[in-house]
Design a protein around this motif. Structure first.
Motif, PDB file in Angstrom:
ATOM      1  N   TYR A   5      42.025  46.967  10.683  1.00 38.12           N
ATOM      2  CA  TYR A   5      42.937  46.319   9.761  1.00 38.12           C
ATOM      3  C   TYR A   5      42.436  44.934   9.400  1.00 38.12           C
ATOM      4  CZ  TYR A   5      46.067  49.976  11.416  1.00 38.12           C
ATOM      5  OH  TYR A   5      46.621  51.176  11.755  1.00 38.12           O
ATOM      6  N   PHE A   6      42.797  44.474   8.215  1.00 36.31           N
ATOM      7  CA  PHE A   6      42.431  43.128   7.800  1.00 36.31           C
ATOM      8  C   PHE A   6      43.584  42.189   8.140  1.00 36.31           C
ATOM      9  CE2 PHE A   6      42.721  39.634   4.858  1.00 36.31           C
ATOM     10  CZ  PHE A   6      41.461  39.095   4.946  1.00 36.31           C
ATOM     11  N   TRP A   7      43.266  41.092   8.788  1.00 39.54           N
ATOM     12  CA  TRP A   7      44.277  40.074   9.083  1.00 39.54           C
ATOM     13  C   TRP A   7      43.729  38.705   8.716  1.00 39.54           C
ATOM     14  CZ3 TRP A   7      49.069  41.394   9.966  1.00 39.54           C
ATOM     15  CH2 TRP A   7      49.335  42.664  10.493  1.00 39.54           C
ATOM     16  N   LEU A   8      44.515  37.933   7.996  1.00 36.06           N
ATOM     17  CA  LEU A   8      44.145  36.556   7.724  1.00 36.06           C
ATOM     18  C   LEU A   8      44.168  35.770   9.024  1.00 36.06           C
ATOM     19  CD1 LEU A   8      46.323  35.833   4.562  1.00 36.06           C
ATOM     20  CD2 LEU A   8      43.839  35.946   4.626  1.00 36.06           C
ATOM     21  N   THR A   9      43.188  34.918   9.222  1.00 30.25           N
ATOM     22  CA  THR A   9      43.201  34.050  10.398  1.00 30.25           C
ATOM     23  C   THR A   9      44.208  32.928  10.169  1.00 30.25           C
ATOM     24  OG1 THR A   9      41.479  32.606   9.541  1.00 30.25           O
ATOM     25  CG2 THR A   9      40.751  34.535  10.830  1.00 30.25           C
ATOM     26  N   GLU A  10      44.536  32.214  11.225  1.00 30.62           N
ATOM     27  CA  GLU A  10      45.452  31.076  11.101  1.00 30.62           C
ATOM     28  C   GLU A  10      44.885  30.043  10.131  1.00 30.62           C
ATOM     29  OE1 GLU A  10      48.472  30.654  12.343  1.00 30.62           O
ATOM     30  OE2 GLU A  10      48.478  32.553  13.412  1.00 30.62           O
ATOM     31  N   GLU A  11      43.584  29.802  10.205  1.00 35.41           N
ATOM     32  CA  GLU A  11      42.939  28.825   9.330  1.00 35.41           C
ATOM     33  C   GLU A  11      43.002  29.262   7.864  1.00 35.41           C
ATOM     34  OE1 GLU A  11      38.421  27.449   8.397  1.00 35.41           O
ATOM     35  OE2 GLU A  11      38.949  27.694  10.508  1.00 35.41           O
ATOM     36  N   GLN A  12      42.729  30.543   7.607  1.00 32.54           N
ATOM     37  CA  GLN A  12      42.785  31.061   6.240  1.00 32.54           C
ATOM     38  C   GLN A  12      44.198  30.965   5.680  1.00 32.54           C
ATOM     39  OE1 GLN A  12      41.254  34.942   7.139  1.00 32.54           O
ATOM     40  NE2 GLN A  12      39.200  34.454   6.350  1.00 32.54           N
ATOM     41  N   PHE A  13      45.172  31.352   6.477  1.00 26.82           N
ATOM     42  CA  PHE A  13      46.548  31.309   5.991  1.00 26.82           C
ATOM     43  C   PHE A  13      47.009  29.868   5.774  1.00 26.82           C
ATOM     44  CE2 PHE A  13      51.196  31.460   6.439  1.00 26.82           C
ATOM     45  CZ  PHE A  13      51.458  32.249   5.330  1.00 26.82           C
ATOM     46  N   ALA A  14      46.537  28.940   6.611  1.00 21.50           N
ATOM     47  CA  ALA A  14      46.901  27.533   6.442  1.00 21.50           C
ATOM     48  C   ALA A  14      46.393  27.002   5.098  1.00 21.50           C
ATOM     49  CB  ALA A  14      46.337  26.706   7.589  1.00 21.50           C
ATOM     50  N   ARG A  15      45.247  27.504   4.640  1.00 24.29           N
ATOM     51  CA  ARG A  15      44.738  27.101   3.314  1.00 24.29           C
ATOM     52  C   ARG A  15      45.534  27.729   2.187  1.00 24.29           C
ATOM     53  NH1 ARG A  15      38.469  27.656   2.625  1.00 24.29           N
ATOM     54  NH2 ARG A  15      38.999  26.546   0.712  1.00 24.29           N
ATOM     55  N   LEU A  16      46.062  28.925   2.409  1.00 26.11           N
ATOM     56  CA  LEU A  16      46.822  29.617   1.369  1.00 26.11           C
ATOM     57  C   LEU A  16      48.277  29.153   1.275  1.00 26.11           C
ATOM     58  CD1 LEU A  16      45.743  33.357   1.731  1.00 26.11           C
ATOM     59  CD2 LEU A  16      45.115  31.755  -0.068  1.00 26.11           C
ATOM     60  N   GLU A  17      48.848  28.801   2.391  1.00 22.73           N
ATOM     61  CA  GLU A  17      50.293  28.532   2.452  1.00 22.73           C
ATOM     62  C   GLU A  17      50.781  27.498   1.436  1.00 22.73           C
ATOM     63  OE1 GLU A  17      53.630  28.538   5.898  1.00 22.73           O
ATOM     64  OE2 GLU A  17      51.717  27.589   6.355  1.00 22.73           O
ATOM     65  N   PRO A  18      50.083  26.371   1.222  1.00 16.84           N
ATOM     66  CA  PRO A  18      50.580  25.422   0.221  1.00 16.84           C
ATOM     67  C   PRO A  18      50.539  25.956  -1.208  1.00 16.84           C
ATOM     68  CG  PRO A  18      48.876  24.413   1.601  1.00 16.84           C
ATOM     69  CD  PRO A  18      48.937  25.856   1.955  1.00 16.84           C
ATOM     70  N   LEU A  19      49.770  27.018  -1.451  1.00 13.83           N
ATOM     71  CA  LEU A  19      49.629  27.583  -2.790  1.00 13.83           C
ATOM     72  C   LEU A  19      50.678  28.657  -3.091  1.00 13.83           C
ATOM     73  CD1 LEU A  19      45.761  27.994  -2.647  1.00 13.83           C
ATOM     74  CD2 LEU A  19      47.026  26.107  -3.687  1.00 13.83           C
ATOM     75  N   LEU A  20      51.454  29.053  -2.091  1.00 16.18           N
ATOM     76  CA  LEU A  20      52.435  30.121  -2.274  1.00 16.18           C
ATOM     77  C   LEU A  20      53.694  29.572  -2.944  1.00 16.18           C
ATOM     78  CD1 LEU A  20      52.102  31.921   1.173  1.00 16.18           C
ATOM     79  CD2 LEU A  20      50.915  32.408  -0.963  1.00 16.18           C
TER      80      LEU A  20
END
Length: 130
Positions: A5-20
């Motif tokens: 399965y593909f899972w975003l890492t904590e670091e990847q999600f931290a970069r995406l979160e402000p853009l949501l």
């Protein structure tokens, strides 16, 4: 996490979160990291939305989130923000090529039925070419 399965890492999600998007009304959204990981899994694997693994949550949620965010331009904004951040081209390159074939390209004249070899079987009488 499970290897298939593909899972975003904590670091990847931290970069995406402000853009949501933050303008949600009604019920709060379910876990964004899980849903985005599911969307990426479906897009990477090429499977149908209905075939998404259960670990990502309801399949309808994955599809609806993808379609709604696409209509709002969220995915384009995320892509532009991540591309503007720089990095090696291998990390920001997206291959969106598609190969299309005409509907008759799948088979020769007469469809896909079985055909006899041109050489006559041993001991068989030759057929006329007319």
């Amino acid at each position: 996490m499970i290897r298939d399965y593909f899972w975003l890492t904590e670091e990847q999600f931290a970069r995406l979160e402000p853009l949501l998007p933050r303008d949600t009304r009604g019920k709060p959204r379910v876990d964004d990291r899980r849903v985005i990981s599911g969307i990426v899994h479906v897009l990477k694997s090429g499977c149908r939305w209905a075939d998404a693994p259960d670990v990502y949550g309801p399949r309808k949620t994955l599809y609806n989130r993808f379609v709604r965010w696409a209509a709002k331009g969220v995915w384009a904004d995320i892509f532009h923000a991540l591309a503007a951040a720089g990095g090696p081209p291998a990390e920001v390159l997206i291959d969106s090529s598609a190969v299309k074939a005409h509907r008759c390209a799948s088979g020769g004249k007469g469809g896909s039925g079985r055909r006899r070899s041109d050489a006559p079987a041993a001991g068989e009488r030759p057929r006329s070419m007319l």
